[in-house]
Scaffold this active site. Structure first.
Site, PDB file in Angstrom:
ATOM      1  N   GLU A 165      50.993 -18.569 103.435  1.00 33.70           N
ATOM      2  CA  GLU A 165      52.215 -18.691 102.397  1.00 33.70           C
ATOM      3  C   GLU A 165      51.466 -18.638 101.083  1.00 33.70           C
ATOM      4  OE1 GLU A 165      54.113 -22.405 103.472  1.00 33.70           O
ATOM      5  OE2 GLU A 165      55.405 -21.241 104.999  1.00 33.70           O
TER       6      GLU A 165
ATOM      7  N   GLU B 238      38.725 -26.746 121.086  1.00 31.27           N
ATOM      8  CA  GLU B 238      38.442 -27.541 120.053  1.00 31.27           C
ATOM      9  C   GLU B 238      37.249 -28.333 120.534  1.00 31.27           C
ATOM     10  OE1 GLU B 238      40.473 -31.645 120.667  1.00 31.27           O
ATOM     11  OE2 GLU B 238      42.030 -30.162 120.416  1.00 31.27           O
TER      12      GLU B 238
END
Length: 305
Positions: free
Chosen positions: A89, A120
């Protein structure tokens, strides 16, 4: 691969059972939502307690940006997705190069839509992702993990530290492994989740609030804002053209017609349009003034002593 330490996980604040929600499934919907809302209300105060650390991070990253540094977010699951979201963004909001903010998620971009939680557990993958993105000593790494122990993030932090880069740990568990591995630890302690262990809830909300502060604060320090106006906005569609024109009008007290003409004559450069109007300059002169001030509009418009 590092297997999760179940004993360690059980002791984490984010994994604790919340006594306020132990009978959540038995409650009427409105009462259920009231309890959830009460728990969410605790998030802002947890973030507020970390403001000194967030402020330090903003100032240090802004200094590195002035030296051509970049900011990387790295995380897994919800943490990784929130980092990628914030990074994606920034270019349209602040008109910065897409490489200035980079979000990395364990398992790659496909993990944004499809769960890749096993990724992960690999610290090596965290290191490889930084290397693949040409991470340098001038850059900053924000390692995000609600639990504070994600191996993927720890691997990335270790690599960044080995280069002498600035490291920031964003977790919801005080004194976690990630906090201890970072130069700056940001730890909003949001407590037990509404659903036991579901850190996409309060921990995720706290993470989003902190990331909002980090990226926005850094860009304010770098001159992307004038007052509270997004003067670096890139007018790439009808909505953003309208917003750019309203920003110009607000900054110069001109009417909408004049603002539209200024935006067009400035080559869609909001800052240049404002300088043109306020200082009665042409586009080339306005651009030169901005370049001399490193793009900081307030410096260009500051009255001379």
């Amino acid at each position: 691969m590092i297997a999760p330490d179940q004993k360690t996980l059980a002791t984490l604040l984010t994994e604790a059972r919340n006594p306020a929600t132990e009978h959540l499934d038995e409650l009427p919907t409105l009462e259920m939502l009231e309890i959830m809302n009460d728990e969410d209300a605790k998030v802002a105060s947890a973030v507020r307690a970390e403001l000194p650390n967030i402020a330090r991070a903003i100032d240090e990253v802004a200094t590195r940006f002035a030296q051509n540094g970049r900011l990387f977010y790295t995380g897994a699951g919800t943490s990784g997705r929130l980092g990628v979201l914030d990074a994606s963004e920034c270019p349209p909001t602040f008109s910065v190069d897409s490489k200035l903010f980079t979000g990395l998620i364990a398992g790659g971009d496909s993990a944004l839509r499809l769960s890749s939680e096993h990724s992960e557990d690999s610290p090596e993958e965290g290191t490889r992702d930084l290397i693949a993105n040409n991470f340098t000593p001038q850059d900053t790494l924000v390692g995000i993990a609600a639990s504070g122990r994600t191996p993927y993030v720890l691997g990335a932090l270790a690599h960044a530290k080995s280069l002498g880069a600035l490291t920031i740990g964003l977790t919801c568990v005080p004194n976690s492994a990630i906090a201890q591995a970072s130069d700056i630890a940001i730890t909003p302690a949001t407590g037990p989740e509404i659903l036991t262990g579901s850190t996409r809830l309060k921990a995720g909300t706290a993470t989003k609030l902190v990331l909002n502060m980090l990226s926005t604060g850094i860009m304010i320090r770098r001159g992307a804002i004038y007052g509270n106006l997004m003067v670096n906005v890139r007018p790439t569609n009808a909505k953003l053209v309208d917003r750019a024109e309203r920003i110009i009008a607000a900054a110069t007290n001109c009417d909408a017609t004049t603002a539209a003409a200024l935006l067009k004559s400035s080559g869609n450069n909001v800052k240049a349009a404002i300088v043109m109007q306020k200082l009665s300059l042409n586009r080339e002169q306005a651009e030169a003034r901005l370049a001399a001030a490193n793009g900081i509009l307030s410096a260009v418009l500051k009255p001379e002593a």
